[in-house]
Design a protein around this motif. Structure first.
Motif, mmCIF file in Angstrom:
data_model
loop_
_atom_site.group_PDB
_atom_site.id
_atom_site.type_symbol
_atom_site.label_atom_id
_atom_site.label_comp_id
_atom_site.label_asym_id
_atom_site.label_seq_id
_atom_site.Cartn_x
_atom_site.Cartn_y
_atom_site.Cartn_z
ATOM 1 N N ARG A 85 -22.868 47.644 -16.459
ATOM 2 C CA ARG A 85 -21.399 47.711 -16.446
ATOM 3 C C ARG A 85 -20.874 48.126 -15.078
ATOM 4 O O ARG A 85 -19.997 47.462 -14.509
ATOM 5 N N ASN A 86 -21.385 49.232 -14.543
ATOM 6 C CA ASN A 86 -20.855 49.708 -13.271
ATOM 7 C C ASN A 86 -21.120 48.723 -12.135
ATOM 8 O O ASN A 86 -20.299 48.567 -11.229
ATOM 9 N N GLN A 87 -22.257 48.073 -12.173
ATOM 10 C CA GLN A 87 -22.558 47.077 -11.148
ATOM 11 C C GLN A 87 -21.532 45.942 -11.198
ATOM 12 O O GLN A 87 -21.041 45.477 -10.160
ATOM 13 N N LEU A 88 -21.188 45.498 -12.410
ATOM 14 C CA LEU A 88 -20.187 44.449 -12.577
ATOM 15 C C LEU A 88 -18.822 44.916 -12.100
ATOM 16 O O LEU A 88 -18.131 44.207 -11.350
ATOM 17 N N LEU A 89 -18.409 46.104 -12.511
ATOM 18 C CA LEU A 89 -17.092 46.610 -12.147
ATOM 19 C C LEU A 89 -16.952 46.783 -10.642
ATOM 20 O O LEU A 89 -15.917 46.448 -10.047
ATOM 21 N N ILE A 90 -17.986 47.306 -10.010
ATOM 22 C CA ILE A 90 -17.951 47.490 -8.555
ATOM 23 C C ILE A 90 -17.830 46.143 -7.846
ATOM 24 O O ILE A 90 -17.068 45.986 -6.887
ATOM 25 N N THR A 91 -18.550 45.142 -8.337
ATOM 26 C CA THR A 91 -18.487 43.814 -7.728
ATOM 27 C C THR A 91 -17.082 43.227 -7.844
ATOM 28 O O THR A 91 -16.538 42.678 -6.871
#
Length: 205
Positions: A85-91
């Motif tokens: 989730r965090n990887q997606l949101l940061i991207t």
């Protein structure tokens, strides 16, 4: 009100991202619907906060994450972990930052998030390196990563009535009062010597 930070804030309507909005006054905020059940409640609070601070709020919907319902992490950590989730949101936040010519994407990671792989210092450092590999001037900011949620609130200048009304449940549109997010909210409110009031701000819709 002029922004203090040239960044897109990843906002969820929860305690940490709301307090970060008041503390750092980002140039813009992004909320993402990735299939989470409480999204509408998260959006209501985020809209209220961004209107109060005069921060433009952007909304993006993506295909539901395969694990949008929290699952146990491979390391046996909290059941509130959502893989990638965090990887997606940061991207997504980084893409918006580039679009608007901003300098950074900001995430509301706090000290207790280190129990998750994507809240650890090594994860934040790896994502920072990845962003700068692609866009050399773009930074990842996690200014509260060494703070507790209570410490973040105390330095943020968040109005108490706003902080009381954040929405933190991981699982449902009504607070389950059992997940780690609901428990955390209750613990922080107890530390502030006030009876917990779990729910959205009354007039934020």
């Amino acid at each position: 009100m002029e922004p203090l930070t040239s960044a897109v804030l990843l906002i969820s309507g929860g305690m940490d991202s709301v307090a970060l909005a008041y503390w750092k006054r980002p140039a813009a905020a992004l909320i993402v619907n990735y299939g989470q059940k409480p999204f509408q409640r998260e959006l209501d609070v985020s809209r209220y906060v961004c209107q109060d601070l005069k921060i433009p709020l952007y909304q993006q919907t993506v295909l539901p994450l395969p694990a949008a319902r929290p699952v146990d992490s491979p390391e046996g950590h909290s059941s509130d972990w959502v893989p990638f989730r965090n990887q997606l949101l940061i991207t997504l936040g980084a893409s918006l930052s580039i679009q608007f010519g901003l300098e950074a994407v900001m995430i509301g990671t706090v000290q207790t998030d280190r129990k998750f792989a994507d809240g650890s210092p090594s994860f934040l450092a790896a994502m920072m390196a990845l962003l700068q590999t692609q866009e050399g001037q773009l930074r990842l900011l996690a200014p509260a990563s060494s703070l507790s949620t209570l410490e973040l609130f105390e330095i943020s200048g968040t109005p108490r009535e706003v902080f009381n009304g954040v929405y933190s449940c991981t699982y449902a549109e009504q607070p389950c009062q059992r997940c780690s997010s609901c428990v955390k909210y209750a613990e922080v409110m107890a530390s502030l010597s006030e009876r917990p009031k779990i729910g959205p701000i009354d007039d934020c819709k």
